[in-house]
Enzyme design. Structure first.
Site, PDB file in Angstrom:
ATOM      1  CB  CYS A 147     -60.458  12.555  10.428  1.00 51.72           C
ATOM      2  SG  CYS A 147     -61.812  12.728   9.267  1.00 51.72           S
ATOM      3  CG  HIS A 148     -60.476   9.886   6.146  1.00 52.97           C
ATOM      4  ND1 HIS A 148     -61.415  10.853   6.446  1.00 52.97           N
ATOM      5  CD2 HIS A 148     -61.116   8.970   5.388  1.00 52.97           C
ATOM      6  CE1 HIS A 148     -62.565  10.533   5.887  1.00 52.97           C
ATOM      7  NE2 HIS A 148     -62.416   9.386   5.244  1.00 52.97           N
ATOM      8  N   GLY A 149     -56.777   9.849   9.254  1.00 55.19           N
ATOM      9  CA  GLY A 149     -55.360   9.604   9.567  1.00 55.19           C
ATOM     10  C   GLY A 149     -55.088   8.172   9.964  1.00 55.19           C
ATOM     11  N   GLY A 150     -56.109   7.458  10.411  1.00 53.48           N
ATOM     12  CA  GLY A 150     -55.972   6.065  10.820  1.00 53.48           C
ATOM     13  C   GLY A 150     -55.554   5.133   9.697  1.00 53.48           C
ATOM     14  CD1 TRP A 151     -57.661   3.870   5.765  1.00 54.79           C
ATOM     15  CD2 TRP A 151     -57.666   5.704   4.473  1.00 54.79           C
ATOM     16  NE1 TRP A 151     -58.830   3.867   5.034  1.00 54.79           N
ATOM     17  CE2 TRP A 151     -58.860   4.985   4.235  1.00 54.79           C
ATOM     18  CE3 TRP A 151     -57.451   6.878   3.784  1.00 54.79           C
ATOM     19  CZ2 TRP A 151     -59.816   5.404   3.326  1.00 54.79           C
ATOM     20  CZ3 TRP A 151     -58.407   7.308   2.880  1.00 54.79           C
ATOM     21  CH2 TRP A 151     -59.579   6.568   2.655  1.00 54.79           C
TER      22      TRP A 151
END
Length: 179
Positions: free
Chosen positions: A112-116
């Site tokens: 999910c947003h962990g890629g930031w």
């Protein structure tokens, strides 16, 4: 419990506001396969998960980013959650752990947003990956090749889009750890 991952240890890196199911779903699958799980955060005590936009349960922190011994971990998992991911990407200790772990070639699993955090550490560059759809511009601007797929494996990097993809994410993570 299966002994497939017996002797393996996995660190989940989170701050308050992580998407709870993105920790509990993979953690349960890993533990059922025999792995030991540690929750690492920027502070001692507890961290609070969220169910999308509402506070949820608290989880005990096993070690801080700065006190963790990287050589203990066979894999790192980065759950998402907008609040968590926007916070963790700026924490030097989290950045250092992810960079060092990646340099060692060990599985780095991101949902999910962990890629930031990968964007902020330069680790998205040259990687084929997926994430929640709102990160696609960030990943592309950081030099990554963003695709809209359930789960993507590029070397030691395993990425997935959202909670619905957790079964496929778990399968690839367990496969990487068992291999």
């Amino acid at each position: 419990m299966s002994a497939q991952l017996s002797g393996k240890r996995v660190a989940f890196l989170v701050t308050d506001g992580f998407e709870q199911i993105e920790l509990t779903g993979p953690r349960e699958a890993l533990e059922k396969s025999g792995a030991v799980i540690d929750i690492l955060s920027d502070k001692e005590g507890n961290v609070r998960g969220w169910n999308h936009d509402k506070p949820a349960d608290e989880f005990a922190v096993d070690a801080t980013f700065d006190s963790a011994h990287l050589d203990l971990y066979d894999a790192i998992v980065l759950p998402g959650g907008v609040q968590n991911s926007d916070t963790i990407r700026l924490i030097p200790g989290a950045q250092k752990l992810v960079k060092s772990h990646n340099s060692a070639g060990r599985p780095l699993a991101v949902i999910c947003h962990g890629g930031w955090l990968l964007v902020s550490t330069g680790l998205a560059k040259g990687k084929r990956m997926t994430s929640y759809k709102t990160l696609q511009d960030d990943i592309r601007n950081a030099g990554g090749d963003w695709v809209d797929e359930e789960v993507v494996v590029d070397g030691n990097l395993i990425t997935s889009r959202k909670p619905d993809d957790i079964p496929a994410f778990n399968e690839q993570l367990i496969k990487a750890l068992a291999g």
